[in-house]
Design a protein around this motif. Structure first.
Motif, PDB file in Angstrom:
ATOM      1  N   LEU A  37      -3.653  28.843   8.213  1.00  0.00           N
ATOM      2  CA  LEU A  37      -4.127  27.968   9.283  1.00  0.00           C
ATOM      3  C   LEU A  37      -5.596  27.623   9.105  1.00  0.00           C
ATOM      4  O   LEU A  37      -6.003  26.467   9.276  1.00  0.00           O
ATOM      5  N   HIS A  38      -6.398  28.601   8.742  1.00  0.00           N
ATOM      6  CA  HIS A  38      -7.824  28.365   8.509  1.00  0.00           C
ATOM      7  C   HIS A  38      -8.018  27.346   7.387  1.00  0.00           C
ATOM      8  O   HIS A  38      -8.808  26.413   7.507  1.00  0.00           O
ATOM      9  N   ARG A  39      -7.279  27.525   6.306  1.00  0.00           N
ATOM     10  CA  ARG A  39      -7.396  26.634   5.157  1.00  0.00           C
ATOM     11  C   ARG A  39      -6.973  25.204   5.507  1.00  0.00           C
ATOM     12  O   ARG A  39      -7.655  24.236   5.177  1.00  0.00           O
ATOM     13  N   TYR A  40      -5.852  25.068   6.192  1.00  0.00           N
ATOM     14  CA  TYR A  40      -5.381  23.738   6.579  1.00  0.00           C
ATOM     15  C   TYR A  40      -6.359  23.062   7.541  1.00  0.00           C
ATOM     16  O   TYR A  40      -6.670  21.887   7.386  1.00  0.00           O
ATOM     17  N   HIS A  41      -6.844  23.814   8.530  1.00  0.00           N
ATOM     18  CA  HIS A  41      -7.773  23.216   9.485  1.00  0.00           C
ATOM     19  C   HIS A  41      -9.069  22.807   8.804  1.00  0.00           C
ATOM     20  O   HIS A  41      -9.612  21.736   9.076  1.00  0.00           O
ATOM     21  N   PHE A  42      -9.576  23.633   7.914  1.00  0.00           N
ATOM     22  CA  PHE A  42     -10.787  23.277   7.167  1.00  0.00           C
ATOM     23  C   PHE A  42     -10.568  21.962   6.426  1.00  0.00           C
ATOM     24  O   PHE A  42     -11.417  21.068   6.450  1.00  0.00           O
ATOM     25  N   TYR A  43      -9.422  21.836   5.782  1.00  0.00           N
ATOM     26  CA  TYR A  43      -9.141  20.617   5.033  1.00  0.00           C
ATOM     27  C   TYR A  43      -9.125  19.392   5.942  1.00  0.00           C
ATOM     28  O   TYR A  43      -9.816  18.407   5.680  1.00  0.00           O
ATOM     29  N   ALA A  45     -10.157  18.953   9.126  1.00  0.00           N
ATOM     30  CA  ALA A  45     -11.343  18.710   9.955  1.00  0.00           C
ATOM     31  C   ALA A  45     -12.575  18.411   9.116  1.00  0.00           C
ATOM     32  O   ALA A  45     -13.301  17.456   9.392  1.00  0.00           O
ATOM     33  N   ASP A  46     -12.820  19.212   8.090  1.00  0.00           N
ATOM     34  CA  ASP A  46     -14.073  19.107   7.347  1.00  0.00           C
ATOM     35  C   ASP A  46     -13.989  18.241   6.093  1.00  0.00           C
ATOM     36  O   ASP A  46     -14.923  17.514   5.785  1.00  0.00           O
ATOM     37  N   VAL A  47     -12.893  18.315   5.386  1.00  0.00           N
ATOM     38  CA  VAL A  47     -12.770  17.541   4.148  1.00  0.00           C
ATOM     39  C   VAL A  47     -12.278  16.127   4.438  1.00  0.00           C
ATOM     40  O   VAL A  47     -12.899  15.146   4.033  1.00  0.00           O
ATOM     41  N   ALA A  48     -11.168  16.030   5.174  1.00  0.00           N
ATOM     42  CA  ALA A  48     -10.590  14.709   5.461  1.00  0.00           C
ATOM     43  C   ALA A  48     -11.290  14.009   6.621  1.00  0.00           C
ATOM     44  O   ALA A  48     -11.187  12.793   6.758  1.00  0.00           O
ATOM     45  N   GLY A  49     -11.984  14.767   7.466  1.00  0.00           N
ATOM     46  CA  GLY A  49     -12.781  14.171   8.531  1.00  0.00           C
ATOM     47  C   GLY A  49     -12.024  13.690   9.753  1.00  0.00           C
ATOM     48  O   GLY A  49     -12.503  12.822  10.480  1.00  0.00           O
ATOM     49  N   PHE A  50     -10.857  14.256  10.012  1.00  0.00           N
ATOM     50  CA  PHE A  50     -10.110  13.868  11.209  1.00  0.00           C
ATOM     51  C   PHE A  50     -10.797  14.413  12.451  1.00  0.00           C
ATOM     52  O   PHE A  50     -11.511  15.411  12.397  1.00  0.00           O
ATOM     53  N   ALA A  51     -10.567  13.763  13.583  1.00  0.00           N
ATOM     54  CA  ALA A  51     -11.052  14.267  14.868  1.00  0.00           C
ATOM     55  C   ALA A  51     -10.431  15.634  15.121  1.00  0.00           C
ATOM     56  O   ALA A  51      -9.351  15.945  14.598  1.00  0.00           O
ATOM     57  N   GLU A  52     -11.087  16.461  15.927  1.00  0.00           N
ATOM     58  CA  GLU A  52     -10.653  17.839  16.144  1.00  0.00           C
ATOM     59  C   GLU A  52      -9.202  17.941  16.611  1.00  0.00           C
ATOM     60  O   GLU A  52      -8.429  18.741  16.086  1.00  0.00           O
ATOM     61  N   ASP A  54      -6.787  15.756  16.233  1.00  0.00           N
ATOM     62  CA  ASP A  54      -5.915  15.336  15.140  1.00  0.00           C
ATOM     63  C   ASP A  54      -5.864  16.389  14.042  1.00  0.00           C
ATOM     64  O   ASP A  54      -4.812  16.630  13.446  1.00  0.00           O
ATOM     65  N   ALA A  55      -6.998  17.023  13.777  1.00  0.00           N
ATOM     66  CA  ALA A  55      -7.045  18.064  12.743  1.00  0.00           C
ATOM     67  C   ALA A  55      -6.129  19.224  13.110  1.00  0.00           C
ATOM     68  O   ALA A  55      -5.414  19.754  12.259  1.00  0.00           O
ATOM     69  N   TRP A  56      -6.125  19.610  14.380  1.00  0.00           N
ATOM     70  CA  TRP A  56      -5.241  20.709  14.796  1.00  0.00           C
ATOM     71  C   TRP A  56      -3.780  20.292  14.723  1.00  0.00           C
ATOM     72  O   TRP A  56      -2.930  21.070  14.288  1.00  0.00           O
TER      73      TRP A  56
END
Length: 73
Positions: A37-43, A45-52, A54-56
């Motif tokens: 979950l941490h890895r997917y959320h990092f990707y 939220a931080d790499v792809a830049g989706f809104a929070e 949407d990232a979740w």
């Protein structure tokens, strides 16, 4: 599983435990799930830049779909 075992922030127990033992140990399987979950959320939220929000949403979707979701993005 191999990709999780290479991450710096997972415990040594996860890095050295075989997949069958990991699945049968509630504590270790929960830690592995948290790492995913941490890895997917990092990707998302931080790499792809989706809104929070949407990232979740994408994080939980990717977790349920598995690795194939990240490959599709």
């Amino acid at each position: 599983m191999k990709e999780i075992q290479t991450l710096d922030y997972v415990s040594d127990a996860i890095k050295t435990t075989g997949i069958n033992k990991l699945r049968s140990n509630a504590s270790l399987s929960t830690q592995a799930a948290q790492a995913h979950l941490h890895r997917y959320h990092f990707y998302f939220a931080d790499v792809a830049g989706f809104a929070e929000s949407d990232a979740w949403l994408l994080t939980f979707t990717a977790y349920n779909w598995g690795r194939a979701m990240l490959n599709a993005c």
